[in-house]
Structure formats: structure tokens, C-alpha cells
Design a protein around this motif. Structure first.
Motif, PDB file in Angstrom:
ATOM      1  N   GLY A 121     -21.859 -13.819  13.574  1.00  0.00           N
ATOM      2  CA  GLY A 121     -22.713 -13.262  12.531  1.00  0.00           C
ATOM      3  C   GLY A 121     -23.618 -12.175  13.063  1.00  0.00           C
ATOM      4  O   GLY A 121     -23.856 -12.075  14.265  1.00  0.00           O
ATOM      5  N   ALA A 140     -23.315  -6.952   3.272  1.00  0.00           N
ATOM      6  CA  ALA A 140     -22.243  -7.717   3.915  1.00  0.00           C
ATOM      7  C   ALA A 140     -20.962  -6.904   4.075  1.00  0.00           C
ATOM      8  O   ALA A 140     -20.247  -7.058   5.067  1.00  0.00           O
ATOM      9  CB  ALA A 140     -21.970  -8.994   3.130  1.00  0.00           C
ATOM     10  N   SER A 141     -20.688  -6.019   3.129  1.00  0.00           N
ATOM     11  CA  SER A 141     -19.454  -5.229   3.219  1.00  0.00           C
ATOM     12  C   SER A 141     -19.408  -4.376   4.481  1.00  0.00           C
ATOM     13  O   SER A 141     -18.332  -4.042   4.968  1.00  0.00           O
ATOM     14  CB  SER A 141     -19.298  -4.331   1.987  1.00  0.00           C
ATOM     15  OG  SER A 141     -20.404  -3.444   1.870  1.00  0.00           O
ATOM     16  N   TYR A 143     -21.665  -5.091   7.591  1.00  0.00           N
ATOM     17  CA  TYR A 143     -21.856  -5.842   8.831  1.00  0.00           C
ATOM     18  C   TYR A 143     -20.821  -6.933   9.049  1.00  0.00           C
ATOM     19  O   TYR A 143     -20.619  -7.382  10.175  1.00  0.00           O
ATOM     20  CB  TYR A 143     -23.281  -6.381   8.972  1.00  0.00           C
ATOM     21  CG  TYR A 143     -23.691  -7.455   7.998  1.00  0.00           C
ATOM     22  CD1 TYR A 143     -23.278  -8.772   8.160  1.00  0.00           C
ATOM     23  CD2 TYR A 143     -24.524  -7.166   6.932  1.00  0.00           C
ATOM     24  CE1 TYR A 143     -23.666  -9.769   7.291  1.00  0.00           C
ATOM     25  CE2 TYR A 143     -24.928  -8.148   6.046  1.00  0.00           C
ATOM     26  CZ  TYR A 143     -24.494  -9.447   6.223  1.00  0.00           C
ATOM     27  OH  TYR A 143     -24.880 -10.424   5.345  1.00  0.00           O
ATOM     28  N   GLU A 144     -20.104  -7.315   8.007  1.00  0.00           N
ATOM     29  CA  GLU A 144     -19.065  -8.327   8.207  1.00  0.00           C
ATOM     30  C   GLU A 144     -17.856  -7.777   8.959  1.00  0.00           C
ATOM     31  O   GLU A 144     -16.975  -8.531   9.353  1.00  0.00           O
ATOM     32  CB  GLU A 144     -18.669  -8.956   6.877  1.00  0.00           C
ATOM     33  CG  GLU A 144     -19.726  -9.945   6.405  1.00  0.00           C
ATOM     34  CD  GLU A 144     -19.320 -10.705   5.156  1.00  0.00           C
ATOM     35  OE1 GLU A 144     -18.279 -10.376   4.544  1.00  0.00           O
ATOM     36  OE2 GLU A 144     -20.058 -11.632   4.795  1.00  0.00           O
ATOM     37  N   GLN A 145     -17.810  -6.450   9.184  1.00  0.00           N
ATOM     38  CA  GLN A 145     -16.736  -5.886  10.016  1.00  0.00           C
ATOM     39  C   GLN A 145     -16.780  -6.451  11.439  1.00  0.00           C
ATOM     40  O   GLN A 145     -15.762  -6.522  12.120  1.00  0.00           O
ATOM     41  CB  GLN A 145     -16.871  -4.356  10.114  1.00  0.00           C
ATOM     42  CG  GLN A 145     -16.664  -3.613   8.814  1.00  0.00           C
ATOM     43  CD  GLN A 145     -16.800  -2.119   9.039  1.00  0.00           C
ATOM     44  OE1 GLN A 145     -15.855  -1.476   9.511  1.00  0.00           O
ATOM     45  NE2 GLN A 145     -17.980  -1.573   8.754  1.00  0.00           N
ATOM     46  N   VAL A 147     -17.985  -9.546  12.191  1.00  0.00           N
ATOM     47  CA  VAL A 147     -17.933 -11.008  12.159  1.00  0.00           C
ATOM     48  C   VAL A 147     -16.499 -11.523  12.244  1.00  0.00           C
ATOM     49  O   VAL A 147     -15.588 -10.994  11.607  1.00  0.00           O
ATOM     50  CB  VAL A 147     -18.630 -11.538  10.882  1.00  0.00           C
ATOM     51  CG1 VAL A 147     -18.576 -13.063  10.824  1.00  0.00           C
ATOM     52  CG2 VAL A 147     -20.070 -11.052  10.831  1.00  0.00           C
TER      53      VAL A 147
END
Length: 194
Positions: A121, A140-141, A143-145, A147
Motif C-alpha cells: 500500500g 486510488a487510480s 497510487y494503486e499502480q 500496490v
């Protein structure tokens, strides 16, 4: 001459009173501000390891030699700010880093890294980027790259490089580079310290 002395005394009294009031305000707000920062930090820890119990996190000392070497090797203007173990390191680590090369200044992130080196995370503690552009890094679209990826490092895809590519935010490549630098600093610290 008497007028100058009188005005000097008046200004001195005003300055002393203002100084005392500022000092009192600082003392009154110091503890609530520190508690608020501590709560934000713990929320960030929980965000990067949502399945961990709140008492699973334990702060450990940052190895400054490793931290300084990591920052130097990456060539970023940043720092390793804090390190925590999760379940004594069995589950993973939480590493808080700052990259000073964001468009709006410092970007401070908390990165969760599992014991086997996967990013669990990313959470933002401090970011002051342009609304509608760089601030999209907190969505999230974006920083989730990072995760769920196990890699030695990330790179901004439009810049090229080694590791796993990160798609830049439209109109905010500087922000993307800074966030990527901060995440890479956390990964490099993990790889060298644990």
C-alpha cells in the motif's frame, strides 16, 4: 527625546505582550497538534496494511547510513523519515519517505512492504500539488499502480528505465516522478536494511 523614549517603551511592552501570547498559544496547541500528527501517521500505517492489528506496528530506528546511501544512489532530494515493523517484521514493514522534488514541494508517503518485498500500500501524509493535476496522485487510480507489485524499483513510463512502469498523471509528470522517487526510496531502504 522624551517622545522617542516613550514610543520605545510602548513598542517594547507591545512586543513583550505579543511574545508572551504567542508562547502561550504554542504551549496550548503543541500537544493537540502532536496528537493529530500521531493519529494521521497511525492511520497511514493501517491504510498500507489494512489487515494488521493496530498494535502490530512498532517503530524502529532508521539506519541513517543506509538511508543516506539510498537517497544518494537514487539521486533524489529526499529522506527516509520513519520505519516500523509489522508483527516484528514477519508481516512486513512500513517506511515513510519524503521526496522534495514535487511540483508544490515535499511529498511525504507511507509505503507498506510485505516481508517478501511486495508493495502492500501507499498512503500520503503530506502533499501540496496543483488541484486537478498533481493532487490526482492521492486518487486510488494512480497510487494503486504501485500496490501488489514486487519489484526492485519503479520508473515513470514516459521517462523509460528499469523496473516496473508507472503511468504519469496527465499534466503532472513532476508529481509522478516525486511519488515514484519516494516509493523507490522506501523499496531501496527495505532491500538494504532488511
Amino acid at each position: 527625546m522624551n517622545k522617542i523614549i516613550k514610543n520605545t517603551l510602548i513598542l517594547t511592552v507591545i512586543t513583550l505582550v505579543a511574545g508572551l501570547l504567542l508562547g502561550a498559544a504554542y504551549e496550548i496547541t503543541k500537544e493537540p497538534i502532536a496528537q493529530s500528527e500521531e493519529n494521521a501517521k497511525r492511520e497511514a500505517w493501517q491504510a498500507v496494511f489494512p489487515d494488521a492489528d493496530a498494535d502490530a506496528f512498532e517503530s524502529v530506528d532508521v539506519d541513517t547510513d543506509i538511508a543516506n546511501q539510498v537517497i544518494k544512489d537514487l539521486g533524489i532530494s529526499g529522506s527516509i523519515d520513519e520505519v516500523c515493523t509489522v508483527d516484528g517484521g514477519e508481516t512486513g514493514y512500513v517506511i515513510t519517505t519524503t521526496d522534495g522534488e514535487g511540483y508544490g514541494g515535499d511529498i511525504q508517503v507511507t509505503v507498506g512492504i510485505t516481508a517478501d518485498g511486495m508493495v502492500s500500500g501507499v498512503s500520503f501524509l503530506s502533499i501540496s500539488e496543483t488541484a486537478g493535476l498533481g493532487m490526482k496522485a492521492t486518487e486510488a487510480s494512480f497510487y494503486e499502480q504501485y500496490v501488489g507489485v514486487q519489484t526492485d524499483q519503479f520508473y515513470v513510463s514516459k521517462d523509460g528505465g528499469e523496473g516496473e512502469p508507472i503511468d504519469a498523471l496527465s499534466g503532472a509528470t513532476i508529481t509522478t516522478r516525486a511519488v515514484t522517487g519516494a516509493v523507490n526510496a522506501a523499496l531501496a531502504y527495505f532491500q538494504n536494511a532488511f
